[in-house]
Write an enzyme that holds these catalytic residues in place. Structure first.
Site, PDB file in Angstrom:
ATOM      1  N   HIS A  89       0.573   4.340   3.289  1.00 33.40           N
ATOM      2  CA  HIS A  89      -0.622   3.750   3.884  1.00 33.40           C
ATOM      3  C   HIS A  89      -1.807   3.867   2.943  1.00 33.40           C
ATOM      4  O   HIS A  89      -2.560   2.924   2.724  1.00 33.40           O
ATOM      5  CB  HIS A  89      -0.929   4.410   5.234  1.00 33.40           C
ATOM      6  CG  HIS A  89      -1.782   3.556   6.115  1.00 33.40           C
ATOM      7  ND1 HIS A  89      -3.086   3.857   6.398  1.00 33.40           N
ATOM      8  CD2 HIS A  89      -1.516   2.386   6.739  1.00 33.40           C
ATOM      9  CE1 HIS A  89      -3.583   2.909   7.183  1.00 33.40           C
ATOM     10  NE2 HIS A  89      -2.657   2.011   7.409  1.00 33.40           N
ATOM     11  N   HIS A 112      -5.484  -4.484   4.943  1.00 32.32           N
ATOM     12  CA  HIS A 112      -6.196  -4.576   6.234  1.00 32.32           C
ATOM     13  C   HIS A 112      -7.227  -5.697   6.209  1.00 32.32           C
ATOM     14  O   HIS A 112      -7.505  -6.257   5.168  1.00 32.32           O
ATOM     15  CB  HIS A 112      -6.903  -3.258   6.545  1.00 32.32           C
ATOM     16  CG  HIS A 112      -5.938  -2.149   6.811  1.00 32.32           C
ATOM     17  ND1 HIS A 112      -5.471  -1.346   5.815  1.00 32.32           N
ATOM     18  CD2 HIS A 112      -5.315  -1.759   7.942  1.00 32.32           C
ATOM     19  CE1 HIS A 112      -4.611  -0.483   6.328  1.00 32.32           C
ATOM     20  NE2 HIS A 112      -4.485  -0.706   7.605  1.00 32.32           N
ATOM     21  N   HIS A 121       2.345  -3.846   8.530  1.00 30.77           N
ATOM     22  CA  HIS A 121       2.677  -2.699   9.376  1.00 30.77           C
ATOM     23  C   HIS A 121       4.031  -2.862  10.049  1.00 30.77           C
ATOM     24  O   HIS A 121       4.721  -1.879  10.287  1.00 30.77           O
ATOM     25  CB  HIS A 121       1.569  -2.437  10.394  1.00 30.77           C
ATOM     26  CG  HIS A 121       0.300  -1.933   9.772  1.00 30.77           C
ATOM     27  ND1 HIS A 121      -0.663  -2.784   9.281  1.00 30.77           N
ATOM     28  CD2 HIS A 121      -0.137  -0.678   9.500  1.00 30.77           C
ATOM     29  CE1 HIS A 121      -1.656  -2.067   8.769  1.00 30.77           C
ATOM     30  NE2 HIS A 121      -1.368  -0.780   8.880  1.00 30.77           N
ATOM     31  N   HIS A 253      -7.136  -1.682  18.000  1.00 29.43           N
ATOM     32  CA  HIS A 253      -6.464  -0.967  16.911  1.00 29.43           C
ATOM     33  C   HIS A 253      -7.408   0.017  16.212  1.00 29.43           C
ATOM     34  O   HIS A 253      -7.117   1.198  16.084  1.00 29.43           O
ATOM     35  CB  HIS A 253      -5.877  -1.950  15.895  1.00 29.43           C
ATOM     36  CG  HIS A 253      -5.641  -1.334  14.552  1.00 29.43           C
ATOM     37  ND1 HIS A 253      -6.514  -1.500  13.499  1.00 29.43           N
ATOM     38  CD2 HIS A 253      -4.676  -0.488  14.116  1.00 29.43           C
ATOM     39  CE1 HIS A 253      -6.085  -0.798  12.463  1.00 29.43           C
ATOM     40  NE2 HIS A 253      -4.964  -0.178  12.813  1.00 29.43           N
ATOM     41  N   HIS A 257      -7.843   4.343  16.285  1.00 34.94           N
ATOM     42  CA  HIS A 257      -7.914   5.169  15.070  1.00 34.94           C
ATOM     43  C   HIS A 257      -9.131   6.089  15.104  1.00 34.94           C
ATOM     44  O   HIS A 257      -9.038   7.294  14.876  1.00 34.94           O
ATOM     45  CB  HIS A 257      -8.031   4.280  13.829  1.00 34.94           C
ATOM     46  CG  HIS A 257      -6.717   3.884  13.244  1.00 34.94           C
ATOM     47  ND1 HIS A 257      -5.975   4.722  12.454  1.00 34.94           N
ATOM     48  CD2 HIS A 257      -6.010   2.731  13.334  1.00 34.94           C
ATOM     49  CE1 HIS A 257      -4.867   4.101  12.068  1.00 34.94           C
ATOM     50  NE2 HIS A 257      -4.860   2.891  12.602  1.00 34.94           N
ATOM     51  N   PHE A 274      -8.030   5.370   6.573  1.00 30.94           N
ATOM     52  CA  PHE A 274      -6.758   4.809   6.083  1.00 30.94           C
ATOM     53  C   PHE A 274      -5.991   5.813   5.221  1.00 30.94           C
ATOM     54  O   PHE A 274      -4.777   5.920   5.320  1.00 30.94           O
ATOM     55  CB  PHE A 274      -7.000   3.573   5.213  1.00 30.94           C
ATOM     56  CG  PHE A 274      -7.501   2.363   5.953  1.00 30.94           C
ATOM     57  CD1 PHE A 274      -7.046   2.057   7.225  1.00 30.94           C
ATOM     58  CD2 PHE A 274      -8.411   1.503   5.352  1.00 30.94           C
ATOM     59  CE1 PHE A 274      -7.493   0.920   7.885  1.00 30.94           C
ATOM     60  CE2 PHE A 274      -8.864   0.368   6.008  1.00 30.94           C
ATOM     61  CZ  PHE A 274      -8.410   0.079   7.273  1.00 30.94           C
ATOM     62  N   HIS A 287       0.916   2.309  15.998  1.00 27.46           N
ATOM     63  CA  HIS A 287       1.244   1.023  15.386  1.00 27.46           C
ATOM     64  C   HIS A 287       2.465   0.345  15.981  1.00 27.46           C
ATOM     65  O   HIS A 287       2.565  -0.891  15.912  1.00 27.46           O
ATOM     66  CB  HIS A 287       1.351   1.152  13.867  1.00 27.46           C
ATOM     67  CG  HIS A 287       0.030   0.874  13.232  1.00 27.46           C
ATOM     68  ND1 HIS A 287      -0.406  -0.411  12.977  1.00 27.46           N
ATOM     69  CD2 HIS A 287      -0.985   1.707  12.882  1.00 27.46           C
ATOM     70  CE1 HIS A 287      -1.628  -0.355  12.478  1.00 27.46           C
ATOM     71  NE2 HIS A 287      -2.013   0.911  12.410  1.00 27.46           N
TER      72      HIS A 287
HETATM   73 CU1  C2O Z   1      -2.923   0.390   8.405  1.00 20.99          CU
HETATM   74 CU2  C2O Z   1      -3.848   1.251  11.802  1.00 20.99          CU
HETATM   75  O1  C2O Z   1      -3.977   0.892   9.983  1.00 20.99           O
END
Ligand code: C2O
Length: 357
Positions: A89, A112, A121, A253, A257, A274, A287
């Protein structure tokens, strides 16, 4: 379209306070000049059924904990190790790679904030799941999904927190120390998170359901709105906040995070950045649910709910280690049908669909 070569550098992009980073920024994978194979679809008959993390069977939970522990027990430089998987990632998201293969050695890759988000992902989880299955020798192994779009799944699933880090003889491999202490169960997740809200639990559930409806239906009426905008070779990394981010990526999303990441840490480790997100096992189950949203959005069958058709999107590719420790190049075009990838999602009610705000 962006391609990944064997050239990789120390990540430096988007890590706010680099000198206090608690995770490494040296995120390049091992095996620099290893040949890269072409992807072939899996041939097995069994479909790996991903299950809701808050209501797994004791057997599935045990397998999952065991597989993550096996991953943690591998030497750090093994391509399947917990740390190497987390570094993927970081490498793809914090400037580990440049677009050198496409003739732009000075431009970093950022998967992203654009239409690469969903397919990248999906592939990441595809290999991660198969690696875990291989580690416990179980070809049916399937990841759980964090069912945050359903009121019964709107807290951090208890299996990630129970018993803290466990004991030496019985560690909880799903635990991570860098999570926001104010957001542990039974706190309801805030799918709109941007600082603490004073909504009651019931209000928060209502807010979450209308957020889901908006990001899946009313503001996701085209491929560009849902997947995010075009991002091709020669484009600079798209900054967070750019207009072209897809509805789910920009919305629930990112909110999850930030909500999970520890606000006392210098870079909101782990989930809030990230470069460190992959160190929290919650990242992968967050994810899987994001990936499930892609499937649900498609299955709604509403006109406009289909993947981008541009060859720039179809032919964009990434390189991952597969379960046999071989490097494989995979393309967006092969990610579209999860049936072909031999996994699926166990059904869970979709209450936000009825709860049109
Ligand atoms: Cu690659 Cu939820 O981020």
């Amino acid at each position: 379209s962006p391609n990944i070569s064997s050239s990789c550098k120390t990540a430096a992009m988007g890590i706010g306070n680099m000198k206090d980073a608690v995770r490494t920024r040296a995120c390049c994978p091992p095996g620099k000049d290893k040949p890269i194979k072409t992807f072939v679809f899996p041939k097995e008959k069994t479909v790996k059924m991903r299950w809701p993390a808050h209501r797994g069977t004791p057997e599935n939970i045990e397998k999952y904990k065991k597989a993550i522990q096996a991953m943690r027990d591998l030497p750090d430089d093994h391509p399947h190790s917990f740390i190497q998987q987390a570094k993927i990632h970081c490498a793809y998201c914090n400037g580990g790679y440049t677009q050198v293969e496409n003739g732009f050695p000075d431009i970093d890759i950022q998967i992203h904030n654009s239409w690469l988000f969903f397919p990248f992902h999906r592939w990441y989880l595809y290999f991660y799941e198969r690696i875990l299955g291989k580690l416990i020798n179980d070809p049916t192994f399937a990841l759980p999904y964090w069912n945050w779009d359903n009121p019964t799944g709107m807290t951090i699933p208890s299996i990630f927190e129970e018993g803290g880090k466990g004991t030496k003889d019985n560690p909880n491999s799903l635990f991570d120390a860098y999570r926001d202490g104010n957001h542990l169960p039974p706190t309801i997740v805030d799918l709109n998170f941007s600082g603490e809200s004073d909504a009651s639990c019931l209000e928060q559930i209502g807010i979450n359901l209308s957020t889901m409806y908006r990001q899946m239906v009313s503001s996701a009426t085209s491929d560009t709105l849902f997947f995010g905008g075009k991002y091709v070779a020669g484009d600079p990394p798209v900054a967070n906040g750019a207009k072209s981010i897809g509805s789910i990526e920009a919305g629930c999303h990112t909110a999850v995070h930030r909500w999970v990441g520890d606000s006392r840490m210098p870079n909101n480790e782990d989930m809030g950045n990230f470069y460190s997100a992959g160190y929290d096992p919650l990242f992968y189950v967050h994810h899987t649910n994001v990936d499930r949203m892609w499937k649900i959005w498609k299955d709604l069958g509403i006109p406009g709910h289909s993947e981008p058709t541009s060859s720039d999107w179809l032919n964009a590719s990434y390189v991952f280690y597969d379960e046999n420790e071989e490097l494989v190049r995979v393309y967006n075009k092969d990610s579209v049908k999860i049936e072909d990838l031999k996994y699926g999602y166990e059904r869970s009610e979709i209450p936000w669909l009825k709860g049109r705000p």
